[in-house]
Design a protein around this motif. Structure first.
Motif, PDB file in Angstrom:
ATOM      1  N   CYS A   1      -3.322   1.038  11.159  1.00 49.23           N
ATOM      2  CA  CYS A   1      -2.515   0.605  10.059  1.00 49.23           C
ATOM      3  C   CYS A   1      -1.551  -0.602  10.835  1.00 49.23           C
TER       4      CYS A   1
ATOM      5  N   GLN B   1      -2.630   5.221  -2.409  1.00 46.09           N
ATOM      6  CA  GLN B   1      -3.758   4.420  -2.341  1.00 46.09           C
ATOM      7  C   GLN B   1      -4.421   4.641  -1.023  1.00 46.09           C
ATOM      8  N   LEU B   2      -3.847   5.036   0.019  1.00 44.43           N
ATOM      9  CA  LEU B   2      -4.606   4.843   1.299  1.00 44.43           C
ATOM     10  C   LEU B   2      -5.537   6.123   1.434  1.00 44.43           C
TER      11      LEU B   2
ATOM     12  N   ILE C   1       0.829  -1.398   0.046  1.00 38.00           N
ATOM     13  CA  ILE C   1      -0.060   0.132   0.092  1.00 38.00           C
ATOM     14  C   ILE C   1       0.894   1.255  -0.053  1.00 38.00           C
TER      15      ILE C   1
ATOM     16  N   TRP D   1      -8.416   5.325  -0.488  1.00 39.53           N
ATOM     17  CA  TRP D   1      -9.270   4.596   0.070  1.00 39.53           C
ATOM     18  C   TRP D   1     -10.075   5.255   1.363  1.00 39.53           C
TER      19      TRP D   1
ATOM     20  N   THR E   1      -8.774   4.934  10.798  1.00 34.39           N
ATOM     21  CA  THR E   1      -7.751   4.070  10.277  1.00 34.39           C
ATOM     22  C   THR E   1      -6.643   3.368  11.139  1.00 34.39           C
TER      23      THR E   1
ATOM     24  N   LEU F   1      -5.213  -1.969   7.600  1.00 28.14           N
ATOM     25  CA  LEU F   1      -4.591  -2.207   6.485  1.00 28.14           C
ATOM     26  C   LEU F   1      -2.842  -2.526   7.127  1.00 28.14           C
ATOM     27  N   PRO F   2      -2.255  -3.309   6.306  1.00 28.77           N
ATOM     28  CA  PRO F   2      -2.427  -3.680   4.890  1.00 28.77           C
ATOM     29  C   PRO F   2      -2.456  -5.228   4.644  1.00 28.77           C
TER      30      PRO F   2
ATOM     31  N   TRP G   1      -7.811  -3.976   3.601  1.00 30.51           N
ATOM     32  CA  TRP G   1      -6.954  -3.816   2.590  1.00 30.51           C
ATOM     33  C   TRP G   1      -6.241  -5.340   2.343  1.00 30.51           C
TER      34      TRP G   1
ATOM     35  N   TYR H   1     -13.226  -2.821   7.117  1.00 33.99           N
ATOM     36  CA  TYR H   1     -12.794  -2.982   5.698  1.00 33.99           C
ATOM     37  C   TYR H   1     -11.358  -3.359   5.884  1.00 33.99           C
TER      38      TYR H   1
ATOM     39  N   LEU I   1     -10.909   1.062   8.886  1.00 36.21           N
ATOM     40  CA  LEU I   1      -9.961   0.888   7.605  1.00 36.21           C
ATOM     41  C   LEU I   1      -9.042   0.043   8.235  1.00 36.21           C
TER      42      LEU I   1
END
Ligand code: 13P
Ligand code: SF4
Length: 342
Positions: A111, A96-97, A92, A100, A109, A148-149, A169, A167, A146
Motif C-alpha cells: 500500500c 474493499q481491500l 479504498i 480484493w 499487498t 493500492l490505491p 487498484w 494488480y 496487489l
C-alpha cells in the motif's frame, strides 16, 4: 494576532510543550516557515521515528499524522485540523481491500502511504513515492502483488520494474489526476530548454512513461536510476521537425524534486505536482526558475492547515491523532518493513 506575533507565539509554545513541527512540502509558505522539518511522506515518517520531542505537530494530512502515531506510540501526535483528509486515501476502504485480497489469496499487498491506518494494517508492505520501486523490487518475482490505491503510481512502478504480475487498484488523487498528458506535451513544446519534474501520482504518468520509456519523443527507452529518482533522457522535440534540445523528464517524489533541483544544471524546471512545493524550491534555489505545470494543482486538504490553526494546536494541544493499538501494531509491520528497505 498578526503573522509575526503568531510565529513568535508558536516558537514559544513549541519550547514550552517540547514539540516539533513537521510539515509536508505542500504546506502553506507561512506554515513551512515555522516548521522544524519539511519533507515528503518518507522523510517525515523517518523524522517522526527519530525525534526526541514529546509532541509532534503534524502539518500535513490525516494519514500522515496517523503514520507518525503508528511509528511513535508514546508521543502525542497533533494535527491542526482533523478535516485535512486525502482524496486518494479515501478511494479504498478496509472492507474493499479484504474483498480484493480474497480474490488473490497468494498475493503480497503493497500500500502507498496515502492510506488509512486500517488499510495499512491489512497490508504486507507500505511504500511512498520515493521508494515504491525499491519496495516492489524487494518482493520475489514470482509473487503476485496487489498495489493500492494509486493507479498512476502503480502503472509507473509496473513499467519501471517490468513486472507483469501487479494488480493495481483504480484510485487516484484529484489534484494529480488533473495533470494530463496534453498539459505536459504542450509545455514540452513551449519550453525546450527546461527539465520536467513529474510526481508519479500525476494523471500524465502512465502515458508519459510509455511515451518516453518506449522510445517515442526520441526517448532512449531505458529507465535508469539517476540521483533520487528514475529518469529517461528525451529529446525535447516539438514533433514538427524543428530542431530540439536535450531535456530530462524525471518522475520524483516531492523530496526527490527538492534534491534534484539543487543538483541540476538546468536554469528552468517545470514542476508537475501540487503548487505548494514551489515556495521551497524557489527559496532554496533562487537562481533557478520554476514553472508550475498547472496553477490549478492545489490540494485543498493541505491548505486547511493555517498558521492560526498551528498556534491553536500548540496552545490547546489539539487535535490528537491516536491509532488504536491493535490496528497500530499491524500497520507498524508494513511501515517498518518499508523503513528497513531504505
Ligand atoms: P510525497 O511523498 O512525494 O511528498 O507525496 C505525498 C503526496 O500526498 C503527494 O500528493
Ligand atoms: Fe492526497 Fe492528493 Fe492532497 Fe496528496 S495532493 S494529500 S494525494 S489529495
Amino acid at each position: 494576532m498578526d503573522e509575526a506575533d503568531l510565529k513568535q507565539e508558536i516558537t514559544r509554545l513549541k519550547r514550552e510543550r517540547d514539540a516539533i513541527i513537521l510539515a509536508h512540502n505542500y504546506q502553506l509558505p507561512e506554515v513551512q516557515d515555522v516548521a522544524d522539518f519539511i519533507g515528503d511522506s518518507l522523510a517525515l515518517s523517518q523524522k517522526a521515528a527519530s525525534t526526541d520531542a514529546k509532541v509532534i505537530v503534524f502539518c500535513g494530512v490525516h494519514f500522515m499524522a496517523e503514520t507518525a502515531s503508528i511509528i511513535c506510540p508514546d508521543k502525542r501526535v497533533l494535527i491542526p485540523d482533523l478535516e485535512a483528509g486525502c482524496s486518494l486515501a479515501s478511494t479504498i476502504t478496509v472492507e474493499q481491500l479484504r474483498a480484493w485480497k480474497r480474490e488473490h489469496p497468494d498475493a503480497v499487498t503493497v500500500c502507498y502511504i496515502n492510506t488509512s491506518a486500517d488499510v495499512k494494517a491489512e497490508c504486507d508492505y507500505c511504500c511512498t513515492s520515493s521508494n515504491a520501486v525499491k519496495v516492489v523490487k524487494s518482493i520475489p518475482d514470482d509473487k503476485p502483488i496487489l498495489f493500492l490505491p494509486d493507479m498512476f503510481l502503480g502503472a509507473y512502478v509496473a513499467e519501471v520494474t517490468k513486472r507483469r504480475n501487479i494488480y493495481i487498484w483504480p484510485g487516484e488523487c484529484h489534484v494529480h489526476a488533473g495533470i494530463r498528458p496534453s498539459l505536459v506535451l504542450e509545455m514540452l513544446k513551449m519550453y525546450k530548454d527546461a527539465e520536467f519534474l513529474i510526481h508519479p501520482e500525476c494523471g500524465c504518468t502512465t502515458s508519459m512513461v510509455y511515451y518516453f520509456g518506449n522510445g517515442n519523443g526520441n526517448g532512449n527507452g531505458n529507465w535508469s536510476r539517476n540521483g533520487s529518482g528514475y529518469g529517461c533522457v528525451v529529446s525535447n522535440s516539438s514533433g514538427n521537425g524543428s530542431s530540439s534540445n536535450a531535456s530530462l523528464v524525471k518522475f520524483l517524489s516531492t523530496e526527490g524534486m527538492m534534491r534534484y533541483a539543487k543538483q541540476s544544471s538546468a536554469k528552468r524546471l517545470i514542476v508537475a505536482t501540487e503548487i505548494g512545493i514551489l515556495y521551497r524550491l524557489k527559496k532554496e534555489n533562487p537562481e533557478k526558475e520554476f514553472i508550475p505545470i498547472s496553477n490549478d494543482a492545489v490540494c485543498k486538504y493541505m491548505k486547511m492547515i493555517t498558521l492560526d490553526k498551528v498556534y491553536r494546536s500548540l496552545r490547546d494541544m489539539v487535535y490528537e491523532v491516536k491509532v488504536p493499538e491493535d490496528v497500530a501494531t499491524k500497520a507498524r509491520r508494513a511501515i517498518e518493513r518499508m523503513l528497513a528497505i531504505n
